[in-house]
Design a protein around this motif. Sequence first.
Motif, PDB file in Angstrom:
ATOM      1  N   GLY A 136       0.801  -1.220   0.000  1.00  0.00           N
ATOM      2  CA  GLY A 136       0.000   0.000   0.000  1.00  0.00           C
ATOM      3  C   GLY A 136       0.832   1.268   0.000  1.00  0.00           C
ATOM      4  N   LEU A 137       2.137   1.144   0.267  1.00  0.00           N
ATOM      5  CA  LEU A 137       3.015   2.306   0.244  1.00  0.00           C
ATOM      6  C   LEU A 137       3.510   2.629  -1.167  1.00  0.00           C
ATOM      7  CD1 LEU A 137       5.163   1.572   3.441  1.00  0.00           C
ATOM      8  CD2 LEU A 137       3.265   3.189   3.216  1.00  0.00           C
ATOM      9  N   ILE A 138       3.152   1.792  -2.122  1.00  0.00           N
ATOM     10  CA  ILE A 138       3.550   1.993  -3.514  1.00  0.00           C
ATOM     11  C   ILE A 138       2.292   2.277  -4.335  1.00  0.00           C
ATOM     12  CG2 ILE A 138       4.802   1.046  -5.479  1.00  0.00           C
ATOM     13  CD1 ILE A 138       6.490   1.328  -2.917  1.00  0.00           C
ATOM     14  N   ASP A 139       2.317   3.341  -5.161  1.00  0.00           N
ATOM     15  CA  ASP A 139       1.127   3.678  -5.932  1.00  0.00           C
ATOM     16  C   ASP A 139       1.043   2.853  -7.214  1.00  0.00           C
ATOM     17  OD1 ASP A 139       2.753   4.882  -7.895  1.00  0.00           O
ATOM     18  OD2 ASP A 139       2.465   6.895  -7.074  1.00  0.00           O
ATOM     19  N   ASP A 140      -0.021   3.078  -7.971  1.00  0.00           N
ATOM     20  CA  ASP A 140      -0.273   2.274  -9.173  1.00  0.00           C
ATOM     21  C   ASP A 140       0.785   2.476 -10.250  1.00  0.00           C
ATOM     22  OD1 ASP A 140      -2.536   1.270  -7.993  1.00  0.00           O
ATOM     23  OD2 ASP A 140      -3.920   2.658  -8.985  1.00  0.00           O
ATOM     24  N   ALA A 141       1.504   3.592 -10.190  1.00  0.00           N
ATOM     25  CA  ALA A 141       2.544   3.852 -11.186  1.00  0.00           C
ATOM     26  C   ALA A 141       3.893   3.263 -10.794  1.00  0.00           C
ATOM     27  CB  ALA A 141       2.682   5.360 -11.400  1.00  0.00           C
ATOM     28  N   GLY A 142       3.949   2.608  -9.623  1.00  0.00           N
ATOM     29  CA  GLY A 142       5.208   2.035  -9.176  1.00  0.00           C
ATOM     30  C   GLY A 142       6.089   3.022  -8.437  1.00  0.00           C
ATOM     31  N   ARG A 148       7.574  11.251  -6.101  1.00  0.00           N
ATOM     32  CA  ARG A 148       7.838  10.884  -7.499  1.00  0.00           C
ATOM     33  C   ARG A 148       9.021   9.923  -7.608  1.00  0.00           C
ATOM     34  NH1 ARG A 148       8.459  16.702 -10.067  1.00  0.00           N
ATOM     35  NH2 ARG A 148       9.450  16.983  -8.029  1.00  0.00           N
ATOM     36  N   VAL A 149       9.349   9.303  -6.503  1.00  0.00           N
ATOM     37  CA  VAL A 149      10.493   8.393  -6.461  1.00  0.00           C
ATOM     38  C   VAL A 149      10.042   6.986  -6.832  1.00  0.00           C
ATOM     39  CG1 VAL A 149      12.342   7.434  -5.051  1.00  0.00           C
ATOM     40  CG2 VAL A 149      11.547   9.776  -4.643  1.00  0.00           C
ATOM     41  N   GLU A 150      10.658   6.422  -7.851  1.00  0.00           N
ATOM     42  CA  GLU A 150      10.283   5.087  -8.310  1.00  0.00           C
ATOM     43  C   GLU A 150      10.808   4.010  -7.358  1.00  0.00           C
ATOM     44  OE1 GLU A 150      10.797   5.399 -13.012  1.00  0.00           O
ATOM     45  OE2 GLU A 150      12.136   6.646 -11.804  1.00  0.00           O
ATOM     46  N   ALA A 151       9.938   3.068  -7.043  1.00  0.00           N
ATOM     47  CA  ALA A 151      10.310   1.993  -6.123  1.00  0.00           C
ATOM     48  C   ALA A 151      11.505   1.204  -6.651  1.00  0.00           C
ATOM     49  CB  ALA A 151       9.115   1.068  -5.887  1.00  0.00           C
ATOM     50  N   HIS A 152      11.528   0.931  -7.947  1.00  0.00           N
ATOM     51  CA  HIS A 152      12.628   0.163  -8.519  1.00  0.00           C
ATOM     52  C   HIS A 152      13.956   0.905  -8.389  1.00  0.00           C
ATOM     53  CE1 HIS A 152       9.446  -2.206 -10.679  1.00  0.00           C
ATOM     54  NE2 HIS A 152      10.272  -3.164 -10.313  1.00  0.00           N
ATOM     55  N   ARG A 153      13.918   2.226  -8.451  1.00  0.00           N
ATOM     56  CA  ARG A 153      15.150   3.003  -8.311  1.00  0.00           C
ATOM     57  C   ARG A 153      15.736   2.828  -6.905  1.00  0.00           C
ATOM     58  NH1 ARG A 153      17.307   7.160 -11.038  1.00  0.00           N
ATOM     59  NH2 ARG A 153      15.426   7.445 -12.294  1.00  0.00           N
ATOM     60  N   VAL A 154      14.869   2.925  -5.892  1.00  0.00           N
ATOM     61  CA  VAL A 154      15.327   2.773  -4.514  1.00  0.00           C
ATOM     62  C   VAL A 154      15.807   1.346  -4.265  1.00  0.00           C
ATOM     63  CG1 VAL A 154      14.595   2.814  -2.098  1.00  0.00           C
ATOM     64  CG2 VAL A 154      13.877   4.635  -3.655  1.00  0.00           C
ATOM     65  N   ALA A 155      15.069   0.369  -4.764  1.00  0.00           N
ATOM     66  CA  ALA A 155      15.460  -1.028  -4.587  1.00  0.00           C
ATOM     67  C   ALA A 155      16.818  -1.310  -5.238  1.00  0.00           C
ATOM     68  CB  ALA A 155      14.392  -1.948  -5.167  1.00  0.00           C
ATOM     69  N   ALA A 156      17.081  -0.687  -6.372  1.00  0.00           N
ATOM     70  CA  ALA A 156      18.367  -0.883  -7.057  1.00  0.00           C
ATOM     71  C   ALA A 156      19.516  -0.353  -6.214  1.00  0.00           C
ATOM     72  CB  ALA A 156      18.344  -0.196  -8.417  1.00  0.00           C
ATOM     73  N   ILE A 179      11.375   2.484   2.211  1.00  0.00           N
ATOM     74  CA  ILE A 179      12.489   1.772   1.580  1.00  0.00           C
ATOM     75  C   ILE A 179      12.220   0.270   1.572  1.00  0.00           C
ATOM     76  CG2 ILE A 179      14.926   1.167   1.820  1.00  0.00           C
ATOM     77  CD1 ILE A 179      15.412   3.991   2.836  1.00  0.00           C
ATOM     78  N   ASP A 180      11.778  -0.257   2.710  1.00  0.00           N
ATOM     79  CA  ASP A 180      11.446  -1.681   2.775  1.00  0.00           C
ATOM     80  C   ASP A 180      10.345  -2.032   1.780  1.00  0.00           C
ATOM     81  OD1 ASP A 180      13.310  -2.011   4.769  1.00  0.00           O
ATOM     82  OD2 ASP A 180      11.852  -1.949   6.406  1.00  0.00           O
ATOM     83  N   ALA A 181       9.350  -1.141   1.678  1.00  0.00           N
ATOM     84  CA  ALA A 181       8.249  -1.383   0.741  1.00  0.00           C
ATOM     85  C   ALA A 181       8.746  -1.384  -0.698  1.00  0.00           C
ATOM     86  CB  ALA A 181       7.161  -0.327   0.925  1.00  0.00           C
ATOM     87  N   ALA A 182       9.671  -0.488  -1.013  1.00  0.00           N
ATOM     88  CA  ALA A 182      10.219  -0.417  -2.363  1.00  0.00           C
ATOM     89  C   ALA A 182      10.970  -1.695  -2.715  1.00  0.00           C
ATOM     90  CB  ALA A 182      11.144   0.792  -2.492  1.00  0.00           C
ATOM     91  N   VAL A 183      11.755  -2.195  -1.763  1.00  0.00           N
ATOM     92  CA  VAL A 183      12.499  -3.434  -1.996  1.00  0.00           C
ATOM     93  C   VAL A 183      11.537  -4.601  -2.210  1.00  0.00           C
ATOM     94  CG1 VAL A 183      14.075  -5.103  -0.942  1.00  0.00           C
ATOM     95  CG2 VAL A 183      14.538  -2.655  -0.735  1.00  0.00           C
ATOM     96  N   GLY A 184      10.493  -4.676  -1.379  1.00  0.00           N
ATOM     97  CA  GLY A 184       9.506  -5.739  -1.528  1.00  0.00           C
ATOM     98  C   GLY A 184       8.743  -5.643  -2.832  1.00  0.00           C
ATOM     99  N   TYR A 185       8.392  -4.415  -3.217  1.00  0.00           N
ATOM    100  CA  TYR A 185       7.661  -4.215  -4.476  1.00  0.00           C
ATOM    101  C   TYR A 185       8.515  -4.640  -5.664  1.00  0.00           C
ATOM    102  CZ  TYR A 185       5.371  -1.823  -8.359  1.00  0.00           C
ATOM    103  OH  TYR A 185       4.770  -1.537  -9.570  1.00  0.00           O
ATOM    104  N   LYS A 191      11.584  -5.373 -12.674  1.00  0.00           N
ATOM    105  CA  LYS A 191      11.615  -4.306 -13.672  1.00  0.00           C
ATOM    106  C   LYS A 191      11.985  -4.861 -15.038  1.00  0.00           C
ATOM    107  CE  LYS A 191      13.611   0.267 -14.562  1.00  0.00           C
ATOM    108  NZ  LYS A 191      13.839   0.023 -16.002  1.00  0.00           N
ATOM    109  N   GLN A 192      11.264  -4.418 -16.040  1.00  0.00           N
ATOM    110  CA  GLN A 192      11.574  -4.801 -17.409  1.00  0.00           C
ATOM    111  C   GLN A 192      12.524  -3.769 -18.011  1.00  0.00           C
ATOM    112  OE1 GLN A 192      10.341  -7.753 -18.578  1.00  0.00           O
ATOM    113  NE2 GLN A 192       9.465  -7.933 -16.517  1.00  0.00           N
ATOM    114  N   GLY A 193      13.416  -4.220 -18.867  1.00  0.00           N
ATOM    115  CA  GLY A 193      14.304  -3.291 -19.547  1.00  0.00           C
ATOM    116  C   GLY A 193      15.551  -2.967 -18.745  1.00  0.00           C
ATOM    117  N   ARG A 194      16.135  -1.822 -19.054  1.00  0.00           N
ATOM    118  CA  ARG A 194      17.424  -1.430 -18.480  1.00  0.00           C
ATOM    119  C   ARG A 194      17.302  -1.197 -16.973  1.00  0.00           C
ATOM    120  NH1 ARG A 194      21.012   3.613 -20.872  1.00  0.00           N
ATOM    121  NH2 ARG A 194      22.990   3.059 -19.871  1.00  0.00           N
ATOM    122  N   PRO A 195      18.199  -1.786 -16.182  1.00  0.00           N
ATOM    123  CA  PRO A 195      18.116  -1.603 -14.728  1.00  0.00           C
ATOM    124  C   PRO A 195      18.580  -0.222 -14.304  1.00  0.00           C
ATOM    125  CG  PRO A 195      20.057  -2.873 -15.284  1.00  0.00           C
ATOM    126  CD  PRO A 195      19.287  -2.694 -16.576  1.00  0.00           C
TER     127      PRO A 195
END
Length: 231
Positions: A136-142, A148-156, A179-185, A191-195
């Motif tokens: 629930g801490l991550i919105d529909d856009a990821g 405006r911080v992307e979960a995949h960016r933080v997880a990386a 941060i924990d939510a981003a890693v879990g998400y 993520k598809q494409g370039r990391p």
Amino acid sequence: MQHQQKGHVRVGDLRRVKVTLPQAASILHVDVGQIRKAIDRQEITATYAFVGNRKIRVLDGVDLLYLRLGRSLKVGIRRPLYKRLKGAPEQETLDKPFTIVPAEAGRGLVDNAVVQVSGEAAETLRGISAAQEAAGLIDDAGNIAGTRVEAHRVAALISGGMSADEVLEDYPNLGRLQIDAAVGYAAANPKQGRPYPGRTVKSVLRGGSGGLAAAFALSRDGEEGFGEGAG
């Protein structure tokens, strides 16, 4: 989630909740490949759900409870236990042990087993609740909700070796739960494409790893420059 009878978990409480396979692996602290193997062996039965336009396999809380219990049980007990859990009435509480009559296993039979389910059922439900709250801490856009911080960016960044404290220094508008939510998400939604890069520009400059040249190269590789903390 509210449970009847002084907090005892009901079968229906577990049956109603659904998790993705990566979420299940995270809750059970196993590799997702083990979950997939259990499905392929028909040890458990996954169902399907739509996430956006994607149709993905999901498990319910009963499946997770079985997988948690099955780790310590003999092979001949597992199938009857799964059948018992899957066939239990919705309102049945899991506060009493199950007596499981074994199936044929190998060359003979194993003894009846008394399986304690109460503590494991409650722990399974708590794990699912935590995973759902994190989602629930991550919105529909990821993005991390409210930023405006992307979960995949933080997880990386975490997977790239930065500590949570380092990430928070560069993203002061975030908290540890986010941060924990981003890693879990990211684990549940690869993520598809370039990391994304595994370090921020600021962390490269702080560490002196290659100086401005490395920081510039990193910024061209997907970072947004020196404003990473802006939300």
